[in-house]
Design a protein around this motif. Structure first.
Motif, PDB file in Angstrom:
ATOM      1  N   LEU A 275       0.711  -1.470   0.237  1.00 49.12           N
ATOM      2  CA  LEU A 275       0.132  -0.114   0.158  1.00 49.12           C
ATOM      3  C   LEU A 275       0.674   1.458   0.112  1.00 49.12           C
ATOM      4  CD1 LEU A 275      -2.709  -1.297   2.674  1.00 49.12           C
ATOM      5  CD2 LEU A 275      -2.637  -1.099   0.081  1.00 49.12           C
ATOM      6  N   LEU A 276       0.762   2.439  -0.713  1.00 47.69           N
ATOM      7  CA  LEU A 276       0.997   3.644  -0.910  1.00 47.69           C
ATOM      8  C   LEU A 276       0.396   4.267  -0.398  1.00 47.69           C
ATOM      9  CD1 LEU A 276       2.290   3.233  -4.352  1.00 47.69           C
ATOM     10  CD2 LEU A 276       3.629   2.362  -2.712  1.00 47.69           C
ATOM     11  N   GLY A 277       1.084   5.420   0.191  1.00 46.03           N
ATOM     12  CA  GLY A 277       0.707   6.481   1.398  1.00 46.03           C
ATOM     13  C   GLY A 277       0.362   7.648  -0.016  1.00 46.03           C
TER      14      GLY A 277
ATOM     15  N   THR B 261       4.987   4.934   3.250  1.00 52.43           N
ATOM     16  CA  THR B 261       5.016   6.620   3.760  1.00 52.43           C
ATOM     17  C   THR B 261       5.873   7.459   4.205  1.00 52.43           C
ATOM     18  OG1 THR B 261       3.840   7.581   5.044  1.00 52.43           O
ATOM     19  CG2 THR B 261       4.311   5.741   6.129  1.00 52.43           C
ATOM     20  N   GLY B 262       5.534   9.030   4.245  1.00 50.50           N
ATOM     21  CA  GLY B 262       6.765   9.717   4.925  1.00 50.50           C
ATOM     22  C   GLY B 262       7.520   9.648   5.883  1.00 50.50           C
ATOM     23  N   GLU B 263       8.687   9.856   6.199  1.00 50.31           N
ATOM     24  CA  GLU B 263       9.399  10.441   7.407  1.00 50.31           C
ATOM     25  C   GLU B 263       8.468  10.045   8.782  1.00 50.31           C
ATOM     26  OE1 GLU B 263      11.853   8.626  10.083  1.00 50.31           O
ATOM     27  OE2 GLU B 263      12.387   8.688   7.588  1.00 50.31           O
ATOM     28  N   LYS B 264       7.397  11.729   8.699  1.00 48.13           N
ATOM     29  CA  LYS B 264       6.837  12.132   9.543  1.00 48.13           C
ATOM     30  C   LYS B 264       5.472  10.609  10.076  1.00 48.13           C
ATOM     31  CE  LYS B 264       6.832  16.677   9.528  1.00 48.13           C
ATOM     32  NZ  LYS B 264       5.478  17.785   9.122  1.00 48.13           N
ATOM     33  N   LEU B 265       5.037  10.252   9.151  1.00 48.95           N
ATOM     34  CA  LEU B 265       4.066   8.542   9.774  1.00 48.95           C
ATOM     35  C   LEU B 265       5.042   7.538  10.407  1.00 48.95           C
ATOM     36  CD1 LEU B 265       1.101   9.072   7.318  1.00 48.95           C
ATOM     37  CD2 LEU B 265       1.327   9.677  10.557  1.00 48.95           C
ATOM     38  N   ARG B 266       6.222   6.672   9.532  1.00 51.42           N
ATOM     39  CA  ARG B 266       6.878   5.578   9.657  1.00 51.42           C
ATOM     40  C   ARG B 266       6.897   5.234  11.124  1.00 51.42           C
ATOM     41  NH1 ARG B 266      12.533   5.919   6.699  1.00 51.42           N
ATOM     42  NH2 ARG B 266      12.607   3.360   7.492  1.00 51.42           N
TER      43      ARG B 266
ATOM     44  N   ALA C 261       9.688   3.698   3.994  1.00 50.65           N
ATOM     45  CA  ALA C 261      10.089   5.164   3.137  1.00 50.65           C
ATOM     46  C   ALA C 261       9.715   5.080   1.899  1.00 50.65           C
ATOM     47  CB  ALA C 261      11.569   5.457   3.306  1.00 50.65           C
ATOM     48  N   GLN C 262       9.343   6.162   1.522  1.00 55.22           N
ATOM     49  CA  GLN C 262       8.255   6.971   0.882  1.00 55.22           C
ATOM     50  C   GLN C 262       9.452   6.295  -0.193  1.00 55.22           C
ATOM     51  OE1 GLN C 262       6.097  10.575   1.080  1.00 55.22           O
ATOM     52  NE2 GLN C 262       4.734   9.289   0.539  1.00 55.22           N
ATOM     53  N   ASP C 263      10.644   7.048  -0.999  1.00 56.14           N
ATOM     54  CA  ASP C 263      11.404   7.101  -1.589  1.00 56.14           C
ATOM     55  C   ASP C 263      12.073   5.771  -1.868  1.00 56.14           C
ATOM     56  OD1 ASP C 263      12.961   7.057   0.197  1.00 56.14           O
ATOM     57  OD2 ASP C 263      13.986   8.657  -0.250  1.00 56.14           O
ATOM     58  N   ALA C 264      11.633   4.060  -0.626  1.00 54.09           N
ATOM     59  CA  ALA C 264      12.464   3.599  -1.108  1.00 54.09           C
ATOM     60  C   ALA C 264      11.671   2.804  -2.866  1.00 54.09           C
ATOM     61  CB  ALA C 264      11.940   3.143   0.127  1.00 54.09           C
ATOM     62  N   PRO C 265      12.334   1.541  -2.586  1.00 55.66           N
ATOM     63  CA  PRO C 265      12.166   0.832  -4.062  1.00 55.66           C
ATOM     64  C   PRO C 265      10.422   0.170  -3.754  1.00 55.66           C
ATOM     65  CG  PRO C 265      14.428   0.540  -3.854  1.00 55.66           C
ATOM     66  CD  PRO C 265      14.061   1.645  -2.203  1.00 55.66           C
ATOM     67  N   LEU C 266      10.018  -0.544  -4.787  1.00 53.35           N
ATOM     68  CA  LEU C 266       9.265  -1.117  -4.104  1.00 53.35           C
ATOM     69  C   LEU C 266       9.337  -2.203  -3.723  1.00 53.35           C
ATOM     70  CD1 LEU C 266       5.812   0.541  -6.307  1.00 53.35           C
ATOM     71  CD2 LEU C 266       5.864   0.319  -4.320  1.00 53.35           C
TER      72      LEU C 266
END
Length: 659
Positions: A370-372, A400-405, A419-424
């Motif tokens: 799932l993607l935020g 998701t982004g750093e604030k919610l991880r 992390a939001q920018d991590a590979p799927l």
């Protein structure tokens, strides 16, 4: 039969020319018609009749007369130029190009026929050819403002705004009175969000030409974009005075009124536009949404489905989605939820994402990623659906982004957080979190089918049951347990502020209108700090300001209205862990819907929510509660924008809770 009298023929033609010069085009056409009855193929009469018909808006008839004239005056550039203009008006762009080229060959020193050729090419979508021709003309006619103006139009349509801006500026340097160039320059500045410069250009246009309808439209649109709704209203009323049959002007006026909370007046404007043109999807949709806001759900839903049949665009689908969810048609709303702006934006910005809206069959043992998306509050809200995946034996990864991880990692609703920018990761399905409700089909239903706007068809037969007070069982918020050390820290801060009970306050959320500055309007929710403060005055306890980025004047206004200190905890908004802990320990929370409301629910607490009208779908259109937030009390703004009744109810309810 005797030949026609030359003097009578000349008299008809001269009479027509006088009438045309005086602006009486109908009289001119009648005179030219009389001449043609005397001599049906008279070339001058055919040419003049063609120009009159063109001015009267009869483009196809104009083309027919001018073609006959051109066959007789093959070497007359003016006739071929007139034919080119008529062909453009009739949408015959290939013929227009040929006519202007013929006129240019006959009179190569005229810039106007070259411009006509370029216009015909541009109308055909051949912007590159039009640009090449116009650039050649800038070398031949460097001091002709129309050349630079037309080149600017082509560059604008090619998506090259900075170059277009330079061309419009060049045209204005050659002719400061060229209002179309000034208006178009304003349009480029407007699109570039250089709003103050654009406003100066638009205002210069309407000051020089008070009846310049297009410039008034643009000025009113800009005033809406920058949140000056009262001024926008005045400008739109001016547009309607100039062009009462312009449907969009009534829609825009309704929008400006709606942003001022004057929904009853807005409904009248939207109705006028929809009744004037029932095939205008924007007008039909605006009217339907206004009907929904007024509680006329059956009419509104029928109108929204009709709007979708007229224009199955994402904007119309998004409006239908919000309306369905607000009325409790949850499954039908989720079916249309893929039209939300955040989903469209994600797909456009990341086209390589292997996204789906469907889950694999037999979820046990499968892996779903799932993607935020959207805002922090939206992510917290939609994560409630991830629990259902895990109950079906599915392994879930959430990006998701750093604030919610950190918060999500200990919520127990997913197996792994990235992390939001991590590979799927390799997964059996990858979904945007906002598409999960539709994919789960928790509440089975089919998307609503379209129906004619005047048909009370069986499509709507069960609609009252869909919005019954007995809501279906819905997944509750995820649980977020605050860190013990942060709870202790916040308890200490509160104790230093004053005695319990503690009441948190938020009076606005979203981007303020004056700062949004664009067409992609984001919901803004606000209650005047002084009004809210007055409603809280009866509460016996300590006030805690939780407003994100408050102005000092706002804090002062709340304090003055409550007649007690309001302690500034607003910086905690930058620290989600700290805010979660604070919201878990204060006794009451009052405010408009924002991320903190979602955190408050996740902390297992309730709140009192001030809901603007029209409402956001999470708070439903009516009722003192929302099925998505059990225990939360809802206080609704009136249709005319008045908060007094809602705040009176709030004051009465709070007076029984404090010591």
């Amino acid at each position: 039969m005797p030949p026609p009298s030359p003097s009578l023929l000349r008299s008809y033609l001269e009479s027509g020319l006088r009438a045309q010069a005086e602006g009486d085009i109908t009289a001119a056409a009648n005179a030219y018609g009389a001449a043609l009855r005397l001599v049906p193929e008279h070339p001058d009469a055919l040419n003049l009749m063609g120009t009159a018909l063109l001015q009267l808006g009869h483009a196809d008839e104009a083309v027919e007369h001018l073609q006959r004239a051109a066959r007789k005056m093959k070497d007359h550039p003016g006739v071929h130029g007139n034919l080119g203009q008529a062909c453009i008006a009739a949408g015959r762009y290939e013929q227009a190009r040929d006519a202007f080229r013929k006129a240019s060959r006959l009179e190569p020193g005229s810039v106007y026929y070259q411009l006509g050729t370029a216009s015909a090419l541009a109308m055909q979508g051949k912007l590159g050819e039009a640009e090449a021709l116009l650039r050649n003309q800038t070398r031949r006619f460097a001091k002709e403002p129309l050349v630079w103006f037309n080149l600017g139009n082509v560059l604008r349509d090619e998506g090259r705004p900075i170059e277009a801006l330079d061309c419009f500026s060049k045209a204005l340097s050659l002719d400061p009175g060229h209002l179309d160039a000034r208006n178009n320059r304003g349009g480029i500045l407007h699109a570039l969000e250089r709003f103050e410069e654009a406003e100066r250009e638009y205002r210069a246009c309407v000051e020089a030409a008070p009846d310049y309808t297009l410039a008034w439209c643009n000025l009113a649109s800009l005033l809406t974009d920058v949140g000056c709704f009262g001024e926008a209203e005045s400008a739109f009323r001016r547009v309607i005075g100039l062009a009462p049959d312009l449907d969009d002007a009534h829609i825009w006026l309704g929008t400006a009124l709606g942003h001022q909370g004057r929904l009853r007046e807005a409904l009248a404007c939207f109705r006028a536009a929809a009744e004037r043109n029932p095939h205008n999807a924007r007008a039909v949709q605006a009217h339907a949404l206004a009907l929904m806001a007024h509680g006329r759900a059956r009419e509104g839903l029928r109108g929204l489905l009709h709007a979708r049949s007229l224009d199955p665009s994402a904007a119309v689908e998004a409006g239908l989605c919000a309306a369905l969810l607000s009325e409790g048609c949850f499954s039908e709303g989720w079916a249309a939820h893929d039209a939300r702006p955040s989903a469209i934006r994600t797909r456009q910005q990341q086209p390589d994402l292997p996204l789906t809206r469907e889950l694999p069959s037999g979820l046990a043992g499968k892996h779903v990623c799932l993607l935020g998306e959207q805002g922090l509050g939206d992510e917290i809200f939609f994560l409630r659906f991830a629990r259902e995946l895990r109950t079906r034996g599915t392994r879930v990864t959430y990006r998701t982004g750093e604030k919610l991880r950190g918060l999500v990692a200990r919520a127990g609703v997913v197996d792994k957080v990235r992390a939001q920018d991590a590979p799927l990761p390799a997964a059996d399905a990858t979904l945007l979190i906002g598409d999960l409700p539709h994919a789960l089909r928790v509440l089975p239903a089919e998307p609503l089918a379209a129906a004619p706007p005047d048909d009370d068809a069986p499509t709507f037969a069960d609609f009252p049951q869909r919005i019954a007070v007995f809501w279906p069982a819905l997944p509750t918020s995820i649980e977020l347990k605050p860190l013990a050390e942060r709870v202790a820290e916040m308890r200490g801060r509160l104790a230093r502020a004053g005695p319990a009970p503690y009441l948190g306050i938020t009076w606005r959320a979203g981007t303020p209108p004056r700062l949004q500055k664009g067409a992609d309007w984001v919901l803004h929710k606000a209650v005047a700090p002084s009004l809210l403060g007055a409603a809280l005055r009866s509460f016996r306890g300590t006030f805690i300001a939780l407003q994100r980025h408050p102005a000092s004047a706002e804090l002062d206004a709340v304090a003055a209205a409550t007649e007690r200190p309001v302690h500034d905890f607003t910086a905690v908004n930058e620290d989600l862990e700290g805010m979660l802990a604070l919201l878990a320990v204060i006794d009451e929370y009052v405010g408009v819907s924002n991320t903190n409301m979602h955190l408050r629910a996740a902390a297992g607490m309730t709140a009192r929510v001030l809901v603007p009208c029209p409402s956001e779908w999470r708070w439903m259109r009516i009722g003192r509660t929302s099925p998505w937030f059990p225990g939360f009390a809802v206080y609704r703004q009136a249709l005319d924008g008045d908060w007094r009744a809602a705040l009176d109810d709030l004051a009465r309810d709070l007076s029984g809770t404090s010591r």
